[in-house]
Structures are given as C-alpha cells and as structure tokens.
Design a protein around this motif. Structure first.
Motif, mmCIF file in Angstrom:
data_model
loop_
_atom_site.group_PDB
_atom_site.id
_atom_site.type_symbol
_atom_site.label_atom_id
_atom_site.label_comp_id
_atom_site.label_asym_id
_atom_site.label_seq_id
_atom_site.Cartn_x
_atom_site.Cartn_y
_atom_site.Cartn_z
ATOM 1 N N UNK A 29 0.815 -1.213 0.000
ATOM 2 C CA UNK A 29 0.000 0.000 0.000
ATOM 3 C C UNK A 29 0.851 1.267 0.000
ATOM 4 N N UNK A 30 1.915 1.280 0.821
ATOM 5 C CA UNK A 30 2.710 2.497 1.006
ATOM 6 C C UNK A 30 4.083 2.427 0.370
ATOM 7 N N UNK A 31 4.426 1.329 -0.271
ATOM 8 C CA UNK A 31 5.780 1.156 -0.766
ATOM 9 C C UNK A 31 6.671 0.707 0.378
ATOM 10 N N UNK A 32 7.880 0.360 0.066
ATOM 11 C CA UNK A 32 8.829 -0.085 1.082
ATOM 12 C C UNK A 32 9.500 1.144 1.698
ATOM 13 N N UNK A 33 9.170 1.406 2.960
ATOM 14 C CA UNK A 33 9.676 2.582 3.654
ATOM 15 C C UNK A 33 10.900 2.186 4.460
ATOM 16 N N UNK A 34 12.001 2.891 4.227
ATOM 17 C CA UNK A 34 13.214 2.644 5.002
ATOM 18 C C UNK A 34 13.659 3.934 5.668
ATOM 19 N N UNK A 35 14.201 3.796 6.862
ATOM 20 C CA UNK A 35 14.721 4.942 7.603
ATOM 21 C C UNK A 35 16.222 4.972 7.362
ATOM 22 N N UNK A 36 16.688 5.974 6.630
ATOM 23 C CA UNK A 36 18.109 6.080 6.299
ATOM 24 C C UNK A 36 18.921 6.673 7.437
ATOM 25 N N UNK A 37 18.344 7.636 8.145
ATOM 26 C CA UNK A 37 19.072 8.286 9.229
ATOM 27 C C UNK A 37 18.082 9.018 10.118
ATOM 28 N N UNK A 38 18.478 9.225 11.358
ATOM 29 C CA UNK A 38 17.711 10.044 12.290
ATOM 30 C C UNK A 38 18.684 11.044 12.900
ATOM 31 N N UNK A 39 18.314 12.311 12.840
ATOM 32 C CA UNK A 39 19.119 13.375 13.426
ATOM 33 C C UNK A 39 18.273 14.023 14.514
ATOM 34 N N UNK A 40 18.746 13.920 15.744
ATOM 35 C CA UNK A 40 18.007 14.471 16.877
ATOM 36 C C UNK A 40 18.630 15.789 17.305
ATOM 37 N N UNK A 41 17.788 16.650 17.872
ATOM 38 C CA UNK A 41 18.286 17.910 18.407
ATOM 39 C C UNK A 41 19.157 17.654 19.622
ATOM 40 N N UNK A 42 19.908 18.644 20.033
ATOM 41 C CA UNK A 42 20.814 18.502 21.157
ATOM 42 C C UNK A 42 20.111 18.114 22.453
ATOM 43 N N UNK A 43 18.869 18.598 22.635
ATOM 44 C CA UNK A 43 18.118 18.268 23.842
ATOM 45 C C UNK A 43 17.275 16.999 23.687
ATOM 46 N N UNK A 44 17.341 16.360 22.514
ATOM 47 C CA UNK A 44 16.607 15.119 22.201
ATOM 48 C C UNK A 44 15.090 15.280 22.289
ATOM 49 N N UNK A 45 14.588 16.512 22.169
ATOM 50 C CA UNK A 45 13.143 16.723 22.190
ATOM 51 C C UNK A 45 12.536 16.670 20.797
#
Length: 126
Positions: A29-45
C-alpha cells in the motif's frame, strides 16, 4: 560536536522507528519505507527521520502521508522501546540521496563509454 551518547540515541531511534514502520505499514500500500538516518536535536526533544520509499510515485505520496498521519502512534511505539526523559517529536523528510547517487553513477558510466581510457601505455610511462 555531538557526544557518543547522542550518536547512540540517534542510532537506536533509527532502528526502533524502522522496526515500528515495518510492523505498522503494509508495503504493497505504502511502498517499502526505510529509515536512512535520524538526526536528533541537542536536547533530544525533536528528531528528523530521513526516509526513502521504494515504489511508484503514488505509493511514495501515500507512504509519506501515512507517516505524517500516524506520527503520534509511531512516537508512542518508539517511546516504549527507547526510554528517554522526553519522547522526541518526529519529523519525516524524504531522503533523495540514493537517487542522486545513482544519477551521478549513471553520468560517470556515460562519460566512460564516450571517452574510453587508453589501455596502451604512453611514451612517458615506459
């Protein structure tokens, strides 16, 4: 410069988010979704997830829309797996780096075909 802990948390968020997406969404339905990278803010919020969706353009649009619609549920699933003081607010961004990389490789291949390298050594090399 981000600390080692920050890098570890980003990697853990990436893995858990990818797993949650795999369990929650149907690839046909949505295609194959892959997470290439996650970049979080310094405070992790807050965290930005760079994703790619393999499929036709309709599946890609539907996949991105589904991610946005189910953002809160995905945040909840990630929060259960990754224990942090605050659950990061997720933001999804299409990552087209793979397509750009493939385009560059195709251009290089075309250049090599049109300008073949001489296989014979020149006079200077002998």
């Amino acid at each position: 410069m981000p600390s080692l802990r920050h890098h570890r948390v980003c990697e853990l968020l990436k893995r858990q988010l990818g797993e949650a997406i795999r369990r929650e969404f149907n690839a046909t339905e949505t295609g194959l979704i892959t997470v290439n990278d996650v970049v979080a803010g310094g405070d992790l919020k807050s965290a930005t997830a760079f994703i790619s969706i393999l499929g036709n353009p309709d599946q890609q649009k539907r996949g991105l829309l589904m991610l946005e619609q189910h953002r809160i549920r995905l945040q909840g699933l990630v929060a259960k797996a990754v224990v942090l003081k605050f659950t990061p607010h997720l933001r999804f961004v299409m990552d087209d780096s793979l397509m750009r990389g493939n385009k560059v490789l195709r251009i290089i291949e075309e250049l090599e075909k049109t300008n073949p390298a001489d296989t014979q050594p020149s006079e200077d090399e002998e």
